[in-house]
Design an enzyme around this catalytic site. Sequence first.
Site, mmCIF file in Angstrom:
data_model
loop_
_atom_site.group_PDB
_atom_site.id
_atom_site.type_symbol
_atom_site.label_atom_id
_atom_site.label_comp_id
_atom_site.label_asym_id
_atom_site.label_seq_id
_atom_site.Cartn_x
_atom_site.Cartn_y
_atom_site.Cartn_z
ATOM 1 N N THR A 4 -5.528 -13.276 3.768
ATOM 2 C CA THR A 4 -4.888 -13.378 4.932
ATOM 3 C C THR A 4 -5.523 -12.873 6.069
ATOM 4 O OG1 THR A 4 -2.862 -13.792 3.666
ATOM 5 C CG2 THR A 4 -2.666 -13.108 5.755
ATOM 6 N N ASP A 56 -8.299 -18.188 -0.530
ATOM 7 C CA ASP A 56 -7.009 -17.551 -0.739
ATOM 8 C C ASP A 56 -7.103 -17.070 -2.024
ATOM 9 O OD1 ASP A 56 -4.136 -17.249 -1.354
ATOM 10 O OD2 ASP A 56 -3.749 -18.362 0.272
ATOM 11 N N SER A 57 -6.703 -15.667 -2.353
ATOM 12 C CA SER A 57 -7.040 -14.897 -3.515
ATOM 13 C C SER A 57 -6.029 -15.234 -4.714
ATOM 14 C CB SER A 57 -6.691 -13.547 -3.349
ATOM 15 O OG SER A 57 -5.362 -13.047 -3.585
ATOM 16 N N SER A 58 -5.007 -16.400 -4.459
ATOM 17 C CA SER A 58 -4.371 -16.800 -5.514
ATOM 18 C C SER A 58 -5.247 -18.133 -6.173
ATOM 19 C CB SER A 58 -3.055 -17.650 -4.743
ATOM 20 O OG SER A 58 -3.621 -18.875 -3.687
ATOM 21 N N THR A 77 -4.395 -10.344 -0.588
ATOM 22 C CA THR A 77 -3.272 -9.280 -1.413
ATOM 23 C C THR A 77 -2.794 -9.920 -2.738
ATOM 24 O OG1 THR A 77 -1.457 -10.104 -0.061
ATOM 25 C CG2 THR A 77 -2.788 -8.384 0.651
ATOM 26 N N ASP A 78 -2.695 -11.379 -2.870
ATOM 27 C CA ASP A 78 -2.048 -11.843 -3.978
ATOM 28 C C ASP A 78 -2.622 -11.249 -5.253
ATOM 29 O OD1 ASP A 78 0.020 -12.983 -2.636
ATOM 30 O OD2 ASP A 78 -0.990 -14.978 -2.524
ATOM 31 N N GLN A 82 7.637 -3.653 -20.051
ATOM 32 C CA GLN A 82 7.946 -4.451 -18.809
ATOM 33 C C GLN A 82 8.459 -3.760 -17.628
ATOM 34 O OE1 GLN A 82 10.661 -7.482 -19.753
ATOM 35 N NE2 GLN A 82 9.450 -8.340 -21.707
ATOM 36 N N CYS A 83 8.833 -2.270 -17.978
ATOM 37 C CA CYS A 83 9.211 -1.373 -17.120
ATOM 38 C C CYS A 83 7.851 -1.010 -15.769
ATOM 39 C CB CYS A 83 9.667 -0.089 -17.588
ATOM 40 S SG CYS A 83 11.229 -0.408 -18.670
HETATM 41 N N1 ASN Z 1 -2.245 -15.513 -0.254
HETATM 42 C C1 ASN Z 1 -2.886 -14.473 0.473
HETATM 43 C C2 ASN Z 1 -4.201 -14.332 -0.582
HETATM 44 O O1 ASN Z 1 -4.028 -13.484 -1.440
HETATM 45 C C3 ASN Z 1 -2.126 -13.466 0.603
HETATM 46 C C4 ASN Z 1 -2.682 -12.429 1.311
HETATM 47 O O2 ASN Z 1 -3.813 -11.984 1.555
HETATM 48 N N2 ASN Z 1 -1.558 -11.350 2.096
HETATM 49 O O3 ASN Z 1 -5.277 -14.596 -0.253
#
Ligand code: ASN
Length: 350
Positions: free
Chosen positions: A19, A67-69, A99-100, A288-289
């Site tokens: 992002t 996109d890191s997804s 961030t993902d 899982q905690c």
């Molecule tokens: N979908 C974005 C990514 O991970 C989310 C982000 O960077 N805030 O590339």
Amino acid sequence: MIAPPFANRPVLVLYTGGTLGMIPSALGLAPAGDIEARIRRKLDGLPPSRRNRLPEFVVETVSEPIDSSAVTPHDWQRLAAIIADKIASHAAIVVLHGTDTLAWSASSLAYQLQGLDRPVVITGAMYPLEAEGSDALDNIELALRFAAREELQEVALAFSGRLLRGVRSRKIHTEAHDAFASPNYPILGERVGEDFVIYPGRCLETQQRGAPRFESPDYSPLARGGVARIALWPGLQAWQLEAWLGDARVRGALLEVWGGGNIPPDPQLIEVLAMASGEGKLIAAISQCPFGGIAPGQYAAGQGLLQAGVLVGDAMTPEAAMTKLVHLLAQPLEEQERRRRFLTPLVGER
Ligand code: ASN
């Protein structure tokens, strides 16, 4: 401290996507180009007292920012290879990442870049650089300031005013600027007003020293589902666990168990686990905690894990445990050595 010989080299800022550098497109936010000029323009707007304290830096972009997804273990391997290749000619590396899956990449980099002698700081943003109220500029400034710190000799994650150990970090919020936490390890440092503080005794440098001994195994055999992640739920059946673990393509798995290290008291479940680990699959367990570690065996309900030869993952994050399984399985090691290394802290992950 005497400045190391590389201290006068520039920091390399490596843009991988996310992002931070995105702009709106017909399909929603998508990675955009011209990142260096856009970053410099934003940094130029900082007050001189802050701008002047940034280290010299150069910017490079990976061949295809994403996109890191969409990241896979292949991308972890590629990113580590770029850093291993470039680090000698730079004082530090700053990775700009989505961030993902940022905590996953940070964790994987830590294992691949063991023995770092300078900072690798990974950051991103919840909102694009040009968006109103964006966190991107603050995070870039934070990452650059910490990248100039010679005492930082590990993969760290800079986000929302704080510096976390990469292999201890997790994304915990979908919207807030303060989107990352390090649930089972104190923060390494933080911004306090105009100062960027690193807390003594928390960095890897004080726990482990040594020449770089980067490990770059080929992740491709694992990148297509070689390691599975299975969270228990009440009612889980042995046949369901078997569907995952009985598949020959699965070579390792992370089990997310109850509380302090318990599983349902179902002998068939334990049998499936024992069978898989008897076949040489690397099976590890964490809780899982989100906070605290596991110590199976405190309750009768945890004995099965130990009987089945499941490795105790202590207080590792899922990201740290999964990327460690991938890293160990990708190397030509004896099974006992893999098990030993899983149980040994390699980069402060446990
Ligand atoms: N979908 C974005 C990514 O991970 C989310 C982000 O960077 N805030 O590339």
